[in-house]
Motif scaffolding. Structure first.
Motif, PDB file in Angstrom:
ATOM      1  N   PHE A  12      -9.477 -26.459  16.177  1.00  0.00           N
ATOM      2  CA  PHE A  12      -9.487 -26.599  17.173  1.00  0.00           C
ATOM      3  C   PHE A  12     -10.809 -27.712  16.980  1.00  0.00           C
ATOM      4  CE2 PHE A  12     -10.392 -21.601  18.119  1.00  0.00           C
ATOM      5  CZ  PHE A  12     -10.313 -21.680  19.203  1.00  0.00           C
ATOM      6  N   GLY A  15      -8.112 -29.856  18.983  1.00  0.00           N
ATOM      7  CA  GLY A  15      -7.263 -30.235  20.422  1.00  0.00           C
ATOM      8  C   GLY A  15      -9.099 -30.454  21.065  1.00  0.00           C
ATOM      9  N   LEU A  16     -10.292 -30.072  20.780  1.00  0.00           N
ATOM     10  CA  LEU A  16     -10.805 -31.006  21.982  1.00  0.00           C
ATOM     11  C   LEU A  16     -11.176 -32.223  21.439  1.00  0.00           C
ATOM     12  CD1 LEU A  16     -14.181 -28.945  19.654  1.00  0.00           C
ATOM     13  CD2 LEU A  16     -13.408 -28.207  22.990  1.00  0.00           C
ATOM     14  N   LYS A  21      -7.946 -27.715  25.734  1.00  0.00           N
ATOM     15  CA  LYS A  21      -8.309 -26.974  26.656  1.00  0.00           C
ATOM     16  C   LYS A  21      -8.652 -25.554  25.340  1.00  0.00           C
ATOM     17  CE  LYS A  21     -11.678 -23.915  29.326  1.00  0.00           C
ATOM     18  NZ  LYS A  21     -13.340 -24.143  29.862  1.00  0.00           N
ATOM     19  N   CYS A  22     -10.697 -24.818  24.930  1.00  0.00           N
ATOM     20  CA  CYS A  22      -9.960 -24.476  23.973  1.00  0.00           C
ATOM     21  C   CYS A  22     -11.036 -22.648  24.234  1.00  0.00           C
ATOM     22  CB  CYS A  22     -10.590 -25.575  22.582  1.00  0.00           C
ATOM     23  SG  CYS A  22     -10.112 -26.466  21.942  1.00  0.00           S
ATOM     24  N   TYR A  24     -11.656 -19.396  21.942  1.00  0.00           N
ATOM     25  CA  TYR A  24     -11.348 -19.176  21.175  1.00  0.00           C
ATOM     26  C   TYR A  24     -12.177 -16.870  21.382  1.00  0.00           C
ATOM     27  CZ  TYR A  24     -12.109 -16.988  16.714  1.00  0.00           C
ATOM     28  OH  TYR A  24     -12.016 -16.082  14.872  1.00  0.00           O
ATOM     29  N   LEU A  54     -15.204 -26.223  25.608  1.00  0.00           N
ATOM     30  CA  LEU A  54     -14.903 -24.642  24.553  1.00  0.00           C
ATOM     31  C   LEU A  54     -15.320 -23.707  25.283  1.00  0.00           C
ATOM     32  CD1 LEU A  54     -14.493 -23.401  21.961  1.00  0.00           C
ATOM     33  CD2 LEU A  54     -16.431 -24.482  21.274  1.00  0.00           C
ATOM     34  N   ARG A  94      -5.326 -24.270  23.845  1.00  0.00           N
ATOM     35  CA  ARG A  94      -5.715 -24.031  22.849  1.00  0.00           C
ATOM     36  C   ARG A  94      -6.255 -22.753  22.602  1.00  0.00           C
ATOM     37  NH1 ARG A  94      -5.070 -27.980  17.683  1.00  0.00           N
ATOM     38  NH2 ARG A  94      -3.660 -29.315  18.236  1.00  0.00           N
ATOM     39  N   SER A  96      -7.036 -19.179  20.584  1.00  0.00           N
ATOM     40  CA  SER A  96      -7.484 -18.016  19.053  1.00  0.00           C
ATOM     41  C   SER A  96      -7.673 -17.200  19.665  1.00  0.00           C
ATOM     42  CB  SER A  96      -7.750 -19.345  18.044  1.00  0.00           C
ATOM     43  OG  SER A  96      -7.353 -18.543  16.977  1.00  0.00           O
TER      44      SER A  96
END
Length: 265
Positions: A12, A15-16, A21-22, A24, A54, A94, A96
């Motif tokens: 992350f 990615g940031l 764009k992240c 979770y 995020l 990204r 997860s």
């Protein structure tokens, strides 16, 4: 836990920094625990969440919005949402997820392996997306973990990213004759191993020939002091055979002599 924290932190944070764009999708861990783990990796979670870059969501709530999990429909939804994300100016997505959501009784979740395989071809290969699927081995049957490995082109093992030699492309994984294809893949892998071993053996033999051609004593030890390789001059100097040298250290080659004590009155 340390490996998990390191993996998601790097995933992350990178990615940031690359303006992705992240997202979770949490299940195993509480969102605040995830925020703490990301902060330890150098992620400013407060700023990232405030800006919208995020997002930490509940995996079950996202997956079960359609009430029944359907791989094709889920991929279509992800595809559409990712296009919207890219239109907002982000460089990529990204995402997860903690995959324990499949164990929560969601209708249709038994098709998640089909989803994992299809998402490679129909989603991740089509758009700038990097997905990190997290599987807790203590909570999944080993047979499922084996299938999971087969459906992912890359794996993180001991904090390093590797191309997955066991990966089966979507068209083959979902093929009714997959078992035959798996056997063919195993045979190809064995042929590659044989080829590498043959090359290694040739290289070792060449090295041995080169170092045996010098009168200087040459040897190689491992980090525990054991002999791995030596030349003929070294063996002749010691007066020992290769069997006496390879795998042994100096203590076994040069045993301490018995001390003799002489008493004087």
């Amino acid at each position: 836990q340390e490996e998990w924290q390191s993996a998601i932190g790097l995933f992350f944070r990178d990615g940031l920094e690359s303006q992705a764009k992240c997202i979770y999708l949490a299940d195993d861990h509480d969102p605040d625990f995830i925020r703490s783990a990301l902060q330890k990796a150098g992620v400013d979670t407060a700023s990232a969440e405030d800006s919208g870059q995020l997002s930490i969501r509940n995996a079950c709530e996202v997956i079960s919005r359609e009430k029944t999990f359907d791989p094709e429909r889920m991929i279509s939804l992800l595809y559409s949402e990712t296009q919207n994300i890219l239109s907002e100016g982000y460089s990529a997505l990204r995402i997860s997820g903690e995959m324990t959501w499949v164990l929560k009784g969601i209708k249709g979740a038994e098709r998640f392996l089909e989803y994992e395989s299809l998402s490679n071809r129909d989603y991740c290969e089509q758009l700038p997306v990097i997905a990190l699927c997290q599987y807790n081995r203590s909570k999944f049957d080993p047979a499922i973990i084996k299938e999971v490995i087969l459906t992912h082109p890359k794996v993180i093992f001991q904090n390093k990213l590797y191309h997955n030699a066991f990966f089966i492309p979507t068209s083959q994984y979902l093929d009714p004759n997959r078992s035959r294809m798996e056997v063919d893949q195993i045979i190809r892998s064995l042929e590659q191993l044989k080829h590498r071993e043959d090359n290694l053996r040739q290289n070792v033999n060449l090295l041995q020939t080169i170092i045996d051609g010098t009168s200087d004593c040459i040897y190689i030890k491992d980090n525990k002091g054991r002999y791995l390789l030596h030349n003929r001059s070294f063996a002749n100097t010691l007066g020992k055979s290769t069997a006496d040298i390879i795998g042994h250290d100096d203590r076994s080659l040069y045993p301490p002599r018995e001390a003799k004590w002489i008493m004087y009155e």
